[in-house]
Design a protein around this motif. Sequence first.
Motif, PDB file in Angstrom:
ATOM      1  N   PHE A  12       8.340  92.814  66.108  1.00 15.24           N
ATOM      2  CA  PHE A  12       7.815  94.176  65.999  1.00 15.24           C
ATOM      3  C   PHE A  12       7.080  94.424  64.682  1.00 15.24           C
ATOM      4  O   PHE A  12       6.612  95.531  64.430  1.00 15.24           O
ATOM      5  N   LEU A  22      16.314 101.633  66.699  1.00 14.46           N
ATOM      6  CA  LEU A  22      16.396 100.774  67.881  1.00 14.46           C
ATOM      7  C   LEU A  22      17.850 100.648  68.294  1.00 14.46           C
ATOM      8  O   LEU A  22      18.733 100.484  67.445  1.00 14.46           O
ATOM      9  N   SER A 119      14.296 102.556  72.058  1.00 13.19           N
ATOM     10  CA  SER A 119      14.074 103.236  70.780  1.00 13.19           C
ATOM     11  C   SER A 119      14.550 104.686  70.860  1.00 13.19           C
ATOM     12  O   SER A 119      14.234 105.492  69.991  1.00 13.19           O
ATOM     13  N   LEU A 137       6.554  97.912  73.333  1.00 10.37           N
ATOM     14  CA  LEU A 137       7.654  97.071  72.870  1.00 10.37           C
ATOM     15  C   LEU A 137       7.840  95.847  73.767  1.00 10.37           C
ATOM     16  O   LEU A 137       8.113  94.745  73.281  1.00 10.37           O
TER      17      LEU A 137
END
Length: 258
Positions: A12, A22, A119, A137
Amino acid sequence: MTKNIDFKINEFKDLNKYPKELFYRGNIELLKKQKVSIVGTRKPISYTKNLTYTISSLLSSRDICIVSGGAMGVDAIAHQGAKPNNTICVLANGLNIRYPKVNKNLLESIESQGLLLSSYKDDTLATRYSFVLRNELVVALSDILIIMQADENSGSIRSLEYALKMNKKIYTIAHRMEDNKGLIPYIKKGLIEVIYDVNEFVNSIKDKDEIIENDEILDYLKTNPTYEDAISKYQDKIFEYELNSIFKVENGICKVIY
């Protein structure tokens, strides 16, 4: 029980905006594995269903973890093909919510054997924006994105746009034109590679660590040769390294990105 991830996920790091928080349920160790993301339409044709399951299953059998978004259609089939213990599901809502409800049993299996990511805190409902972030993501977690089938102006096209920005390798399967309208313009531009032989494709994907150990080709690529010279010197090996995102080409020059 939902837990907070208290470390930075390496995949990420290149996001425009790293998630503020997260959360996960399940086996966090799956994040360390080599991963391939598989996405596509919620209403796949039978041909797409069969190949989604086959590709996911074959990749998983080679210890490659399958990443998808838990939606109906291609996403659910990709998770099923991988088996719950070798798949990561990124959700657009809190992890205590089973959405879509039709995938309740699948999501529970992934929680107990694989990995659920989000998230969003528990009890957070999905929104149009949260699905967009979920797609980003899913793409970011892998070096390779396979879009099995996509309609025009669909969420899969947004995933494709993210993959292009992240310099990911993007694939689709061979379709009749009318069954994959969303991807045809990108295929014509050479931005998506078509899989014609599933076994050949699966066999071409190797672990980066396996490729780079004591590797003279990697040492050569670090000298930033032209792509033309690299192909001339190492031929098919260069295509393999490009496939596995060991390097990228910028203005005709090879640049190692591993």
